[in-house]
Design a protein around this motif. Structure first.
Motif, PDB file in Angstrom:
ATOM      1  N   LEU A   1     -68.137 -13.465  10.283  1.00 35.12           N
ATOM      2  CA  LEU A   1     -69.313 -13.434  11.146  1.00 35.12           C
ATOM      3  C   LEU A   1     -70.074 -14.750  11.102  1.00 35.12           C
ATOM      4  CD1 LEU A   1     -70.653  -9.818  10.462  1.00 35.12           C
ATOM      5  CD2 LEU A   1     -69.456 -10.639  12.491  1.00 35.12           C
ATOM      6  N   ALA A   2     -70.172 -15.363   9.909  1.00 33.14           N
ATOM      7  CA  ALA A   2     -70.882 -16.630   9.777  1.00 33.14           C
ATOM      8  C   ALA A   2     -70.184 -17.737  10.558  1.00 33.14           C
ATOM      9  CB  ALA A   2     -71.008 -17.008   8.310  1.00 33.14           C
ATOM     10  N   SER A   3     -68.868 -17.714  10.571  1.00 35.41           N
ATOM     11  CA  SER A   3     -68.107 -18.744  11.279  1.00 35.41           C
ATOM     12  C   SER A   3     -68.160 -18.565  12.778  1.00 35.41           C
ATOM     13  CB  SER A   3     -66.647 -18.734  10.805  1.00 35.41           C
ATOM     14  OG  SER A   3     -66.550 -19.013   9.424  1.00 35.41           O
ATOM     15  N   SER A   4     -68.225 -17.302  13.236  1.00 33.52           N
ATOM     16  CA  SER A   4     -68.190 -17.023  14.671  1.00 33.52           C
ATOM     17  C   SER A   4     -69.536 -17.210  15.347  1.00 33.52           C
ATOM     18  CB  SER A   4     -67.695 -15.592  14.897  1.00 33.52           C
ATOM     19  OG  SER A   4     -68.644 -14.654  14.388  1.00 33.52           O
ATOM     20  N   GLY A   5     -70.573 -17.344  14.559  1.00 30.71           N
ATOM     21  CA  GLY A   5     -71.907 -17.464  15.132  1.00 30.71           C
ATOM     22  C   GLY A   5     -72.554 -16.136  15.443  1.00 30.71           C
ATOM     23  N   GLU A   6     -71.897 -15.013  15.087  1.00 28.71           N
ATOM     24  CA  GLU A   6     -72.469 -13.682  15.278  1.00 28.71           C
ATOM     25  C   GLU A   6     -73.375 -13.371  14.079  1.00 28.71           C
ATOM     26  OE1 GLU A   6     -72.151 -11.795  17.926  1.00 28.71           O
ATOM     27  OE2 GLU A   6     -70.870 -13.266  18.925  1.00 28.71           O
ATOM     28  N   HIS A   7     -74.604 -13.815  14.157  1.00 28.61           N
ATOM     29  CA  HIS A   7     -75.483 -13.775  12.989  1.00 28.61           C
ATOM     30  C   HIS A   7     -76.397 -12.550  12.931  1.00 28.61           C
ATOM     31  CE1 HIS A   7     -75.174 -18.468  12.832  1.00 28.61           C
ATOM     32  NE2 HIS A   7     -74.107 -17.868  12.331  1.00 28.61           N
ATOM     33  N   LYS A   8     -76.462 -11.769  13.995  1.00 26.93           N
ATOM     34  CA  LYS A   8     -77.423 -10.675  14.038  1.00 26.93           C
ATOM     35  C   LYS A   8     -77.244  -9.708  12.882  1.00 26.93           C
ATOM     36  CE  LYS A   8     -79.205  -6.944  16.936  1.00 26.93           C
ATOM     37  NZ  LYS A   8     -79.106  -6.215  18.233  1.00 26.93           N
ATOM     38  N   LEU A   9     -76.006  -9.253  12.654  1.00 25.34           N
ATOM     39  CA  LEU A   9     -75.747  -8.300  11.576  1.00 25.34           C
ATOM     40  C   LEU A   9     -76.016  -8.934  10.216  1.00 25.34           C
ATOM     41  CD1 LEU A   9     -74.785  -5.510  10.704  1.00 25.34           C
ATOM     42  CD2 LEU A   9     -72.427  -6.375  10.758  1.00 25.34           C
ATOM     43  N   LEU A  10     -75.658 -10.199  10.069  1.00 22.88           N
ATOM     44  CA  LEU A  10     -75.888 -10.885   8.798  1.00 22.88           C
ATOM     45  C   LEU A  10     -77.386 -11.014   8.511  1.00 22.88           C
ATOM     46  CD1 LEU A  10     -73.230 -13.757   8.925  1.00 22.88           C
ATOM     47  CD2 LEU A  10     -73.034 -11.498   7.869  1.00 22.88           C
ATOM     48  N   LEU A  11     -78.159 -11.352   9.533  1.00 23.66           N
ATOM     49  CA  LEU A  11     -79.602 -11.509   9.324  1.00 23.66           C
ATOM     50  C   LEU A  11     -80.266 -10.172   9.039  1.00 23.66           C
ATOM     51  CD1 LEU A  11     -80.349 -14.163  12.087  1.00 23.66           C
ATOM     52  CD2 LEU A  11     -80.516 -14.493   9.613  1.00 23.66           C
ATOM     53  N   GLU A  12     -79.732  -9.089   9.589  1.00 26.90           N
ATOM     54  CA  GLU A  12     -80.270  -7.772   9.257  1.00 26.90           C
ATOM     55  C   GLU A  12     -80.037  -7.427   7.795  1.00 26.90           C
ATOM     56  OE1 GLU A  12     -78.336  -5.152  11.961  1.00 26.90           O
ATOM     57  OE2 GLU A  12     -79.633  -5.666  13.671  1.00 26.90           O
ATOM     58  N   ASN A  13     -78.959  -7.978   7.221  1.00 29.09           N
ATOM     59  CA  ASN A  13     -78.627  -7.719   5.821  1.00 29.09           C
ATOM     60  C   ASN A  13     -79.034  -8.871   4.907  1.00 29.09           C
ATOM     61  OD1 ASN A  13     -76.812  -5.072   5.530  1.00 29.09           O
ATOM     62  ND2 ASN A  13     -76.328  -6.050   7.480  1.00 29.09           N
ATOM     63  N   ASP A  14     -79.762  -9.830   5.456  1.00 32.96           N
ATOM     64  CA  ASP A  14     -80.287 -10.921   4.644  1.00 32.96           C
ATOM     65  C   ASP A  14     -81.361 -10.369   3.705  1.00 32.96           C
ATOM     66  OD1 ASP A  14     -80.848 -14.009   4.312  1.00 32.96           O
ATOM     67  OD2 ASP A  14     -82.789 -13.039   4.628  1.00 32.96           O
ATOM     68  N   GLN A  15     -81.227 -10.649   2.413  1.00 32.88           N
ATOM     69  CA  GLN A  15     -82.131 -10.043   1.428  1.00 32.88           C
ATOM     70  C   GLN A  15     -83.576 -10.476   1.625  1.00 32.88           C
ATOM     71  OE1 GLN A  15     -80.276 -11.221  -2.251  1.00 32.88           O
ATOM     72  NE2 GLN A  15     -78.998  -9.375  -2.348  1.00 32.88           N
ATOM     73  N   LEU A  16     -83.811 -11.720   1.991  1.00 34.29           N
ATOM     74  CA  LEU A  16     -85.186 -12.163   2.212  1.00 34.29           C
ATOM     75  C   LEU A  16     -85.796 -11.425   3.395  1.00 34.29           C
ATOM     76  CD1 LEU A  16     -87.602 -13.901   1.586  1.00 34.29           C
ATOM     77  CD2 LEU A  16     -86.565 -15.771   2.885  1.00 34.29           C
ATOM     78  N   ASN A  17     -85.044 -11.274   4.474  1.00 36.44           N
ATOM     79  CA  ASN A  17     -85.547 -10.518   5.609  1.00 36.44           C
ATOM     80  C   ASN A  17     -85.839  -9.073   5.222  1.00 36.44           C
ATOM     81  OD1 ASN A  17     -85.383 -12.743   7.270  1.00 36.44           O
ATOM     82  ND2 ASN A  17     -83.393 -12.174   8.139  1.00 36.44           N
TER      83      ASN A  17
ATOM     84  N   PRO B   1     -75.325 -20.415   8.077  1.00 34.90           N
ATOM     85  CA  PRO B   1     -75.828 -20.368   6.702  1.00 34.90           C
ATOM     86  C   PRO B   1     -75.706 -21.731   6.033  1.00 34.90           C
ATOM     87  CG  PRO B   1     -74.517 -18.422   7.154  1.00 34.90           C
ATOM     88  CD  PRO B   1     -74.366 -19.325   8.351  1.00 34.90           C
ATOM     89  N   SER B   2     -76.691 -22.056   5.206  1.00 36.20           N
ATOM     90  CA  SER B   2     -76.733 -23.378   4.565  1.00 36.20           C
ATOM     91  C   SER B   2     -75.953 -23.431   3.259  1.00 36.20           C
ATOM     92  CB  SER B   2     -78.196 -23.768   4.308  1.00 36.20           C
ATOM     93  OG  SER B   2     -78.834 -22.786   3.502  1.00 36.20           O
ATOM     94  N   PHE B   3     -75.350 -22.321   2.835  1.00 39.72           N
ATOM     95  CA  PHE B   3     -74.661 -22.209   1.542  1.00 39.72           C
ATOM     96  C   PHE B   3     -73.510 -21.236   1.747  1.00 39.72           C
ATOM     97  CE2 PHE B   3     -74.172 -19.665  -2.345  1.00 39.72           C
ATOM     98  CZ  PHE B   3     -74.050 -20.625  -3.324  1.00 39.72           C
TER      99      PHE B   3
ATOM    100  N   ALA C   1     -74.603 -17.783   2.819  1.00 39.17           N
ATOM    101  CA  ALA C   1     -75.947 -17.205   2.804  1.00 39.17           C
ATOM    102  C   ALA C   1     -76.948 -18.255   3.263  1.00 39.17           C
ATOM    103  CB  ALA C   1     -76.320 -16.711   1.410  1.00 39.17           C
ATOM    104  N   TRP C   2     -78.067 -17.760   3.812  1.00 38.27           N
ATOM    105  CA  TRP C   2     -79.185 -18.649   4.170  1.00 38.27           C
ATOM    106  C   TRP C   2     -80.099 -18.761   2.946  1.00 38.27           C
ATOM    107  CZ3 TRP C   2     -77.360 -15.193   7.988  1.00 38.27           C
ATOM    108  CH2 TRP C   2     -76.869 -15.791   9.144  1.00 38.27           C
ATOM    109  N   CYS C   3     -79.630 -19.468   1.939  1.00 40.24           N
ATOM    110  CA  CYS C   3     -80.406 -19.621   0.700  1.00 40.24           C
ATOM    111  C   CYS C   3     -81.618 -20.517   0.921  1.00 40.24           C
ATOM    112  CB  CYS C   3     -79.536 -20.206  -0.408  1.00 40.24           C
ATOM    113  SG  CYS C   3     -78.244 -19.092  -0.989  1.00 40.24           S
ATOM    114  N   ASP C   4     -81.483 -21.491   1.792  1.00 40.50           N
ATOM    115  CA  ASP C   4     -82.489 -22.547   1.943  1.00 40.50           C
ATOM    116  C   ASP C   4     -83.372 -22.221   3.140  1.00 40.50           C
ATOM    117  OD1 ASP C   4     -81.147 -24.496  -0.079  1.00 40.50           O
ATOM    118  OD2 ASP C   4     -79.553 -23.887   1.300  1.00 40.50           O
ATOM    119  N   ARG C   5     -84.663 -21.996   2.873  1.00 38.50           N
ATOM    120  CA  ARG C   5     -85.559 -21.463   3.895  1.00 38.50           C
ATOM    121  C   ARG C   5     -86.873 -22.233   3.937  1.00 38.50           C
ATOM    122  NH1 ARG C   5     -82.889 -16.266   4.222  1.00 38.50           N
ATOM    123  NH2 ARG C   5     -84.277 -15.520   5.886  1.00 38.50           N
TER     124      ARG C   5
END
Length: 926
Positions: A472-488, A509-511, A530-534
């Motif tokens: 998903l991170a490679s394809s640019g389909e980030h919606k599901l990933l951002l829903e499961n992002d721990q900071l969000n 993602p930056s990492f 992961a989007w560690c860097d925010r």
């Protein structure tokens, strides 16, 4: 006059009064009577301390109040994270502000309250309620139960009262008119989430909207204006004859504090909002050197920013940096930043702050440097014992023109499963970061600033689920990933970064990447993207223009991230400021009178609850000015003492002014007494002097004594005492504890332990469960688990199981050792141990000369640490790290020692490390 029965008649069922007080609302240089009540909702009608609370502010139809009909609700303020109750201690040359500020969001109210036990109780309860809310976790309360109290609400029990004092058909109170198309009499409106919120406050008779602002250090010199944040209130004409007869509002006599306050009320009359561009960047550089230019990160925009705030993490992964906080890479990366900034402008460094591998640097364009003031920095380590700087934050604050700005660069705990530890890092950073600007004013926290930029490697990961993260991170389909992002997720439940904003994430993602590539981690560990860097922000008049990462920089396993903001900065028009300043001065000059000072304190003893190890508490001393002119108080040091209080006691503020009260005793001033975490069972001194004087008269002294019982614990007890306790610590009578801690104990055990049983429990638990755990003695524990471990050890480990994670147990071991009144290497051998470090034989001689039980403890600990090193392939520990962690604890600096100035603190720490290192890499047979 008892107010509670009248206020209770205004409350709905299930709501109760916690505290109530009569106060003077300050408007211009006069005050009008209000009744302020702290109320709370009791779930199911039962008494509980966990109920939501709020402040109700009543207008009064007459004074004194005879019945509930004399009261009408004017304002409702929920006790939430925005509410603050504080004494105004901002200063010029001396601390002159003693007025009580109650604020919530953009609403700023200034009160004078009569000296009484009721006032003391009221302020204490409000502070306690605010503290409870600040520590509350999870979803913030909605306060929907307050809707009936909204002024103008048909179910409002406060409506229908007779016309309030100083009111007319048209509202004249500064509390009753709000923006955003609210009910013109309302003070509380529904939020989109179904709760309530406080909106902007404006003048009833003004067409100009009040600008949002915040507290700043004021300056009485009109040449260099710098106002507070307060909303405007209407002019009021003062009739001296009516004042004398008690028929109109009463004048107040504070000079400097009220000058600053009145200037702040008129702030929008002499300030303009100018747009500045602020570039914020963060990059975890993975210990690399700047072998590439940074222009592709720092100067990709067409126009140069006005301000740069650049944060780095893992600047240097060398062990020496972790142990001694020194690295040549600080200068390397600073130089790279200076070479990489936008070429269309010239920049000057405002400040650089670094802690181990975290570094933040702030630059401004040269043309703005003259308008930067009050620069300060602070660092917070959130590693083991909240001291180690491998994790934490570095922050820089400044005033740009008249806007206070804080930049915080953070590096939080790693690993997917450690999101709760990251949450605690967030809490620790916000609570412990403190900027000291003036000895006579309280330090500022991060949240005390108008504009806050919080950024860094926050290490929040994507919560694993039934999906392929890399795909998903490679394809640019980030919606599901951002829903499961721990900071969000944590922000959604209001656990962290409440009231902060983050822009939409549209970048990859930056990492974590392979070095020198854009490929995801292909190592054996195969870390997930992961989007560690925010980058997050808080404040009004801030617009994010862009939020991005920079894929072309490939020297690290992280990609740098940046954001560009358009920020509205308050700029003072000096000409308009001088004109308004002169108007304020002329008005004040007409109201001043001089009288003799009179002072009372509410107690000569400060009685604290039993003090427990690791659990600080506060109490308040009220000082009342019963005269009619301002009086200054100051806590003074005793003869031959270097400070006005002992290290374990904090008093804030130690010097201040107290204003006269309108009738029965004057304004109060809270004296805050903090007990630190490491109490060490020391006995408090009994007398502290409080000197009183006014502006023109000589001082006189009175005395107060802090008194409390220390609830003793095995933490803070000596080795020699603990080895003679064959029963759980809490079962040992106090008389025996005192005997065992004396120089000549009489009740020694016939069969003492070789080492304290509490130490054995901790080490045995770690030996059984943690030999192969990575991060032991470098990752911090959880505070709630630390308290559970302390209680468990004091109870003798009743279930033969120590609660908490191994990291909490490891930190408890370090705290236990640090809390020993006499360290493992006694103070008497401190210098001998340091002098012995060049030679292992000399170090062995030091250990052989230790008291027997101290020698047993040292030998036992070294055996355990060497066992840890036998599993270094699994736990990634090394002798240098363990030597650094334990060196500063086992060889502790004597208090009040006259250190050799020729030897730096860094050199002393190296000696301690070397001493312990000898025993970790060599054989020692005691």
């Amino acid at each position: 006059m008892e107010l509670s029965p009248h206020v209770e008649e205004k409350l709905h069922f299930g709501h109760k009064i916690t505290a109530v007080v009569e106060a003077g609302l300050v408007q211009e240089f006069v005050k009008t009577t209000r009744v302020v009540a702290l109320i709370e909702i009791c779930p199911d009608g039962s008494k509980t301390t966990l109920g939501e609370q709020a402040l109700l502010i009543f207008q009064t139809a007459r004074v004194p109040i005879h019945s509930a009909i004399d009261l009408s609700i004017e304002k409702v303020l929920p006790i939430d994270t925005n509410l603050k109750c504080e004494i105004d201690t901002s200063t010029t040359d001396v601390d002159t502000d003693v007025l009580v500020n109650i604020s919530s969001g953009k609403v700023r109210l200034l009160f004078e309250m009569p000296f009484s036990q009721r006032t003391n109780t009221f302020v204490s309860e409000v502070l306690r309620a605010a503290e409870v809310v600040g520590k509350r976790r999870g979803v913030p309360p909605t306060f929907s139960w307050l809707q009936p109290y909204m002024p103008g609400n048909s179910s409002n029990p406060g409506t229908g009262a007779s016309t309030p004092q100083n009111s007319a058909a048209t509202p004249t109170s500064p509390l009753t008119s709000f923006t955003n198309e609210m009910d013109p009499l309302g003070t509380l409106v529904s939020s989109p989430q179904g709760g309530v919120s406080v909106e902007n406050l404006v003048d009833v008779d003004s067409t100009d909207r009040v600008q949002s602002s915040s507290l700043q250090t004021p300056m009485s010199n009109p040449e260099i204006p710098n106002p507070h944040e307060f909303e405007r209130s209407p002019d009021m004409n003062v009739n001296r004859q009516n004042i004398a007869k008690g028929l109109s509002p009463t004048p107040i006599a504070a000079r400097e504090s009220h000058i600053r306050h009145q200037m702040a009320l008129r702030e929008d009359s002499y300030t303009d909002i100018n747009d500045f561009t602020i570039f914020v960047g963060t990059w975890n550089v993975n210990g690399q050197s700047p072998t590439v230019g940074l222009a592709e990160w720092l100067s990709v925009d067409d126009e140069p920013p006005d301000v740069y705030a650049i944060g780095f993490q893992e600047l240097d992964l060398n062990k020496e940096t972790f142990l001694f906080n020194v690295t040549p890479k600080e200068a390397e990366w600073l130089n790279a930043v200076l070479l990489g900034v936008h070429p269309k402008a010239k920049y000057q460094k405002v400040k650089l702050s670094r802690l181990v591998g975290m570094m933040v640097v702030v630059l401004v364009q040269e043309k703005h440097l003259a308008y930067v003031r009050n620069v300060a920095a602070d660092t917070v380590g959130t590693g083991i014992m909240n001291k180690m700087g491998n994790k934490g934050a570095v922050s820089i604050r400044m005033d740009l023109h008249s806007t206070s700005i804080c930049f915080t660069n953070s590096h939080m705990a790693a690993h997917v499963e450690e999101y709760e530890r990251r949450n605690e890092d967030h809490d620790c950073i916000l609570q412990r970061t403190s900027f000291s600007l003036n000895i006579n004013s309280p330090p500022k926290t991060i949240k005390d600033h108008e504009h806050i930029y919080f950024f860094g490697d926050m290490n929040y990961r994507i919560q694993p689920g039934d999906f392929d993260i890399k795909e998903l991170a490679s394809s640019g389909e980030h919606k599901l990933l951002l829903e499961n992002d721990q900071l969000n997720q944590q922000r959604k439940i209001k656990r962290v970064f409440h009231d902060f904003k983050e822009g939409e994430i549209t970048f990859k993602p930056s990492f974590k990447y392979d070095l020198m590539s854009d490929e995801w981690d292909s190592s054996e560990k195969a870390r997930m993207p992961a989007w560690c860097d925010r980058i997050l922000w808080h404040g009004d008049s801030i617009q994010q223009l862009v939020y991005r990462n920079h894929m072309t920089l490939q020297i690290s396993d992280h990609k740098p991230v940046s954001s560009l903001f358009r920020s509205g900065i308050k700029v003072i028009d000096t000409r308009r400021y001088r004109r308004i300043y002169e108007e304020v001065m002329k008005k004040l000059d007409k109201l001043e009178n001089e009288f003799l000072p009179q002072v009372q304190v509410d107690a000569t003893e400060i009685i604290l609850e039993p003090v427990k190890f690791l659990q600080p508490q506060t109490k308040y001393l009220t000082i009342a000015n019963t005269g009619q002119v301002p009086v200054q108080f100051e806590f003074i040091k005793k003869l031959n003492d270097s400070s006005y209080c002992k290290p374990w006691l904090s008093i804030r503020p130690y010097i201040n002014f107290v204003m006269p009260d309108e009738c029965n005793g004057g304004l109060f001033k809270d004296i805050l007494s903090d007990w630190p975490n490491e109490f060490h069972a020391s006995i408090p001194e009994k007398i502290y002097g409080v000197r009183m004087h006014n502006w023109l008269h000589c001082g006189y002294s009175m005395f107060t004594a802090p008194i409390s019982d220390y609830e003793r614990s095995c933490f803070g007890s000596s080795i020699n005492a603990l080895v003679h306790m064959n029963i759980p610590f809490k079962e040992v009578p106090v008389a025996k504890l005192l005997d065992l801690e004396s120089k000549s104990p009489k009740e020694l055990s016939e069969m003492p332990y070789a080492v304290p049983k509490e130490l054995w429990y901790l080490v045995d638990h770690l030996h059984a469960h943690a030999l192969q755990i990575e991060g032991l003695f470098t990752y911090g524990g959880l505070q709630k688990e630390m308290l559970q471990i302390r209680a468990c050890l004091d109870a003798g480990v009743p279930d033969d199981v120590i609660p908490g994670s191994v990291h909490s147990v490891a930190e408890a071991l370090l705290v236990f050792l640090e809390a020993l009144p006499e360290p493992v290497i006694p103070f008497s051998l401190y210098q001998t141990a340091l002098d012995a470090t060049p030679n292992f034989s000399l170090c062995k001689d030091v250990i052989n000369s230790l008291p027997v039980y101290h020698r047993n403890v040292f030998t036992y600990l070294m055996a355990f640490l060497k066992e840890l090193l036998n599993h270094a392939d699994d736990n990634n520990l090394d002798a240098k790290t363990l030597a650094a962690v334990f060196g500063s604890i086992l060889i502790r600096d004597p208090q009040n020692s006259s250190a050799d100035r020729r030897i730096t603190a860094q050199a002393i720490e190296r000696k301690k490390q070397t001493f312990i290192h000898h025993f970790l890499v060599n054989e020692y047979d005691p």
